[in-house]
Design an enzyme around this catalytic site. Structure first.
Site, PDB file in Angstrom:
ATOM      1  N   THR A 194       2.291   2.852  -8.491  1.00  0.00           N
ATOM      2  CA  THR A 194       2.517   1.456  -8.127  1.00  0.00           C
ATOM      3  C   THR A 194       1.877   0.531  -9.166  1.00  0.00           C
ATOM      4  OG1 THR A 194       2.509   2.103  -5.819  1.00  0.00           O
ATOM      5  CG2 THR A 194       2.298  -0.225  -6.260  1.00  0.00           C
ATOM      6  N   GLU A 201      -1.391  -1.101   4.217  1.00  0.00           N
ATOM      7  CA  GLU A 201      -0.714  -1.247   2.930  1.00  0.00           C
ATOM      8  C   GLU A 201      -1.699  -1.627   1.830  1.00  0.00           C
ATOM      9  OE1 GLU A 201       1.881   0.317   3.349  1.00  0.00           O
ATOM     10  OE2 GLU A 201       3.454  -1.087   2.781  1.00  0.00           O
TER      11      GLU A 201
END
Lengths: 307, 307
Positions: free
Chosen positions: B181, B128
């Site tokens: 993001t 991640e």
């Protein structure tokens, strides 16, 4: 039923990570109250023992709460209230809430329960408003419903009853100093860092999960307050030492009860909670500070009728 | 066991009131992965189908996650990974988490399970970190553990598995737009009002309680996000209309999945969730926006072996 005698329990609001939303109910710390139906309509507070508090119903939290209840129902009778205070006002363990919640509980019962316990919460909140200027529910809700309660929302009011693990005990120490609610409010900051808020709601999530799963270790890991405690604890003498003593003696967690000055700790088992209480007391003994000390199981039923 | 084929589920992070702490696992939306032991040490990604993603292990989230696992154990074998992507990167339903979590799950299994599922979380988080620059766990934890998961704390890492009501279904619509993001992060404010934070943790408390008590109504009342959604939703075309359509069709709640652009809704029962999904889709049909649409039960087991 023409009269009722009840036990009105003390409560711990906030419970570290649950600022303004969580509360829990105590089992053996509280007031007593006797309420009688009278033929004459209206509400009278005929006696208050244990504390000097106003008998005038508009100036007394119990009176104000009952008047609010009576606004919402019809009755041809009146009520006479006697209050036997054991909880000291300003202690931070829900003294006004015990009276507000107790009074509406008793009157509701004498009227044949026209309201559910949940429905009594907003009436009792009117008493809280008189006491602190704010319509808060985090003491009256656990006093009425027992166990842990969550105020999910105020607008609309939404109170959730949460379970309490069987072996959970609270230790409470009340240093004999006064912290004004207004001061306890004024030290708070209007804005908080998002990252701190995330930590806080992670902990609240963990605490609530622990109540459903009886996971005392998770409860211990979750009992933190990074937002309010660092500010309000400055108003409480010896706070850090008392908290450290509680944790060192084996408490799951420790923090400020309500807006203080009482400090609470939660422990698994009565023996541990007693040991924790004694360790907290030693700190104030060394400081030469007067205090009251309580050890109580979590009360899962709330206010109850007694003989 | 020399090879394993697994299903790597998509996940919804945040779930409205649980920003950065909550996640849930989907059942029929996800990738597949085949991992084989090789005689030669090291990790090779030999095939990626469905999406253009790097085969170089240091540039691929699955590779990075497996390397982190292998740093923490001893083995004389190597691994060959094939990834069959169905989850589109950047969709906001945990595409990178599915690969990171899937890869460490498979390798752990082939090694005879030296690590628990909880212990695999930090390895998957390394994937991640490569994908988003942040070591977040709110997608990899539900992918590995299933159901709902709570990241109570990052320091130390403390992941709590929460239950999921039997009849809970998610509807997800993924508009074919890109939300970076970094942009989704940059619209957030560093500081938030205390009163808003209190509302948010009240709702999170209500949501977590509802998972333990199967109280769908409470879940519906709790699914609000007053902090992140008002800002991030501006990056998602038609967000308010899609959400309104979902609620109007009977969804319990609706919000942004992860950092978007996918929008999720939760409903009781598959029929309701299908109706909700169709209502959400109609909004994008009218806008002429391309989208993917999913309806899925909550997956209480997480990643699983398949044939």
């Amino acid at each position: 039923m023409n009269s009722i005698k009840i036990f009105c329990p003390a409560t711990i609001a906030n419970v570290s990570c649950g600022f303004d939303v969580l509360g829990l109910c105590l089992d053996n710390v509280g007031d007593e109250m006797v309420v009688r139906k009278t033929k004459e309509k209206g509400v009278v507070i005929s006696k208050i023992e244990g504390q000097k508090l106003p008998l005038e119903i508009h100036k007394n939290v119990a009176g104000v709460a009952v008047l609010e209840l009576l606004k919402n129902t019809r009755t041809e009778v009146g009520f006479d209230i006697e209050i036997y205070k054991n909880i000291k006002p300003g202690s931070g363990i829900g003294s006004s809430a015990a009276s507000s919640a107790g009074a509406v509980f008793a009157v509701n019962k004498l009227l044949g329960n026209p309201f559910t316990l949940h429905e009594l919460v907003p009436f009792a909140m009117k008493g809280e408003e008189l006491a602190s200027g704010a319509l808060h529910a985090d003491n009256v809700a656990p006093a009425l419903l027992g166990g842990f309660t969550l105020v999910r929302s105020y607008h609309p009011l939404d109170i959730i009853k949460l379970p309490a693990p069987d072996e959970l005990y609270a230790s409470i120490i009340h240093p004999q100093i006064e912290v004004k609610t207004a001061d306890a409010r004024s030290v708070l900051k209007q804005n908080i860092p998002l990252q701190t808020a995330i930590r806080q709601w992670g902990n609240l999530g963990g605490l609530i999960s622990s109540l459903y799963t009886n996971d005392y270790e998770l409860m211990g890991r979750s009992l933190h307050d990074d937002i309010v405690e660092p500010l309000r604890s400055l108003l409480i003498p010896g706070f850090e030492d008392v908290k450290k003593a509680a944790l060192h003696a084996g408490a799951l967690g420790s923090g400020i009860s309500g807006s203080g000055p009482s400090i609470f700790a939660l422990s698994k088992g009565k023996d541990k909670a007693t040991k924790v209480a004694n360790s907290m007391a030693k700190v104030y003994d060394l400081l030469g500070l007067e205090y009251d000390l309580h050890v109580s199981k979590i009360n899962i039923n709330g206010i109850k009728e007694i003989n």
